[in-house]
Scaffold this motif. Structure first.
Motif, PDB file in Angstrom:
ATOM      1  N   UNK A  67       8.562 -44.852  76.477  1.00 51.16           N
ATOM      2  CA  UNK A  67       7.929 -43.859  75.953  1.00 51.16           C
ATOM      3  C   UNK A  67       8.392 -42.508  76.183  1.00 51.16           C
ATOM      4  N   UNK A  68       8.651 -41.681  74.969  1.00 46.51           N
ATOM      5  CA  UNK A  68       9.144 -40.333  75.103  1.00 46.51           C
ATOM      6  C   UNK A  68       7.809 -39.421  74.539  1.00 46.51           C
ATOM      7  N   UNK A  69       8.168 -38.172  74.444  1.00 48.89           N
ATOM      8  CA  UNK A  69       6.924 -37.355  74.016  1.00 48.89           C
ATOM      9  C   UNK A  69       6.517 -37.717  72.246  1.00 48.89           C
ATOM     10  N   UNK A  70       7.514 -37.881  71.642  1.00 46.05           N
ATOM     11  CA  UNK A  70       7.368 -38.163  70.129  1.00 46.05           C
ATOM     12  C   UNK A  70       7.576 -39.572  69.687  1.00 46.05           C
ATOM     13  N   UNK A  71       8.299 -40.210  70.423  1.00 41.52           N
ATOM     14  CA  UNK A  71       8.736 -41.494  69.820  1.00 41.52           C
ATOM     15  C   UNK A  71       8.462 -42.567  71.074  1.00 41.52           C
ATOM     16  N   UNK A  72       8.585 -43.871  70.621  1.00 40.60           N
ATOM     17  CA  UNK A  72       8.832 -44.978  71.599  1.00 40.60           C
ATOM     18  C   UNK A  72       9.955 -45.529  71.443  1.00 40.60           C
ATOM     19  N   UNK A  73      10.905 -45.917  72.254  1.00 38.33           N
ATOM     20  CA  UNK A  73      12.168 -46.615  72.066  1.00 38.33           C
ATOM     21  C   UNK A  73      11.783 -47.921  72.285  1.00 38.33           C
TER      22      UNK A  73
ATOM     23  N   UNK B 264      15.648 -53.376  77.404  1.00 35.52           N
ATOM     24  CA  UNK B 264      16.075 -51.828  77.327  1.00 35.52           C
ATOM     25  C   UNK B 264      15.899 -51.020  78.754  1.00 35.52           C
ATOM     26  N   UNK B 265      15.052 -51.497  79.511  1.00 38.22           N
ATOM     27  CA  UNK B 265      15.082 -50.549  80.832  1.00 38.22           C
ATOM     28  C   UNK B 265      16.060 -50.882  81.875  1.00 38.22           C
ATOM     29  N   UNK B 266      16.894 -51.915  81.332  1.00 38.66           N
ATOM     30  CA  UNK B 266      18.022 -52.207  82.216  1.00 38.66           C
ATOM     31  C   UNK B 266      19.283 -51.049  81.848  1.00 38.66           C
ATOM     32  N   UNK B 267      19.048 -50.647  80.502  1.00 36.72           N
ATOM     33  CA  UNK B 267      20.375 -49.935  79.996  1.00 36.72           C
ATOM     34  C   UNK B 267      19.835 -48.437  79.657  1.00 36.72           C
ATOM     35  N   UNK B 268      18.704 -47.904  79.627  1.00 45.62           N
ATOM     36  CA  UNK B 268      18.065 -46.688  79.305  1.00 45.62           C
ATOM     37  C   UNK B 268      17.052 -46.332  80.245  1.00 45.62           C
ATOM     38  N   UNK B 269      17.147 -44.974  80.519  1.00 42.11           N
ATOM     39  CA  UNK B 269      15.666 -44.296  80.940  1.00 42.11           C
ATOM     40  C   UNK B 269      15.729 -43.153  80.625  1.00 42.11           C
ATOM     41  N   UNK B 270      14.075 -42.701  80.264  1.00 42.02           N
ATOM     42  CA  UNK B 270      13.809 -41.335  79.565  1.00 42.02           C
ATOM     43  C   UNK B 270      13.987 -40.320  81.015  1.00 42.02           C
ATOM     44  N   UNK B 271      14.738 -39.341  80.733  1.00 41.20           N
ATOM     45  CA  UNK B 271      14.950 -38.278  81.865  1.00 41.20           C
ATOM     46  C   UNK B 271      13.524 -37.633  82.069  1.00 41.20           C
ATOM     47  N   UNK B 272      13.276 -37.315  80.656  1.00 44.47           N
ATOM     48  CA  UNK B 272      11.914 -36.363  80.446  1.00 44.47           C
ATOM     49  C   UNK B 272      11.317 -36.981  79.081  1.00 44.47           C
ATOM     50  N   UNK B 273      10.549 -36.196  78.613  1.00 47.08           N
ATOM     51  CA  UNK B 273      10.020 -36.728  77.332  1.00 47.08           C
ATOM     52  C   UNK B 273      11.025 -36.297  76.033  1.00 47.08           C
TER      53      UNK B 273
END
Ligand code: ARG
Length: 266
Positions: free
Chosen positions: A124-130, A166-175
């Protein structure tokens, strides 16, 4: 901006590698629950020292992967979208996590119709969910989550079985921005990521291979597997405070710091 977070975690009292549902797991090698508990407690201590709140769900005997709380649900704006696991070995975890949320007064809660492994595949980011798909979570679950949460969900295609969530290949640094390993994604999804996040941190194959992308950031502090040296340097260059943790025992099941951490977003 860094702000205090609320995390749900599950002590790995019953942790073991007794089956293989991803390429990291080898029942012949096994894993040691006592070591896992020690490492997990250090992760929990880190969160509490950072001022985050940690709630605990009781581990269940016979569910060795239950420590990977990220897979238990997706909680955004107080709405709890439940998990429906892809493998029979983990199926009982979905209802167990949902019971925790209803029992603790959270809601609305949705029992999903489609296979999805919670925050393992929804970030989850500020405006979208990946949202990841390809190995575990189905695209129909992406649609279901979008409808229930009222947030745009962007589908990303995972192509490398080592990076099955997805969380093994990408993480949100911030929103607003992310770090990721391009090799885990299809060409089209790489293009999507390039357009959405022109200032993303791109991680190397070596950092991905120690599950360096399975990190937890509060926007200022990044909790990261200690072996991900290059990635740590790049994050520091960007002004982030990197906190290395050793979760080598949990990696034998294919998990890292983020897998152990389910964020409860009020
Ligand atoms: N052994 C677990 C599985 O394969 C690991 C889950 C890791 N969790 C995560 N959020 N990536 O399902």
């Amino acid at each position: 901006m860094a702000r205090s977070r609320h995390y749900l975690m599950c002590r790995p009292d019953h942790f073991a590698v007794t089956y293989a549902i991803n390429p990291w797991m080898d029942p012949a090698t096994g894993a040691d629950a006592a070591t896992a508990v020690r490492q997990w407690e250090q992760l929990k201590d880190v969160y509490e020292e950072l001022g985050h709140t940690v709630s605990l769900i009781d581990p269940i005997d016979g569910l060795p992967d239950m420590v990977f709380a990220a897979n238990g649900a997706l909680v955004v704006g107080g709405r709890v979208y439940g998990a429906k696991f892809a493998s029979a070995e983990r199926a009982a975890e979905g209802p167990a996590y949902l019971r925790w949320f209803t029992g603790n007064g959270y809601g609305p809660v949705m029992e999903p119709s489609w296979t999805n492994e919670g925050e393992g595949d929804f970030l989850t980011l500020d405006e979208v969910i990946l949202a990841g798909t390809g190995f575990r979570t189905s695209i129909t679950a992406h649609k279901e989550a979008q409808e229930f949460l009222g947030r745009p969900v962007v589908t990303l295609q995972l192509v490398d079985p080592r990076y099955y969530h997805l969380d093994t290949a990408l993480f949100p640094i911030d929103g607003r921005t992310v770090a990721y390993y391009p090799g885990a994604f299809s060409p089209g999804s790489r293009e999507v990521l390039g357009r959405m996040f022109p200032d993303a941190v791109l991680a190397s194959a070596d950092d991905a291979a120690v599950l360096g992308l399975n990190a937890v950031s509060d926007g200022h502090n990044v909790v990261l597997n200690v072996e991900a040296g290059e990635l740590a340097l790049e994050l520091k260059r960007r002004g982030l405070n990197v906190i290395p943790v050793d979760l080598s025992e949990l990696r034998k099941a294919g998990g890292g710091p983020k897998c152990c951490t389910l964020e409860i977003r009020a």
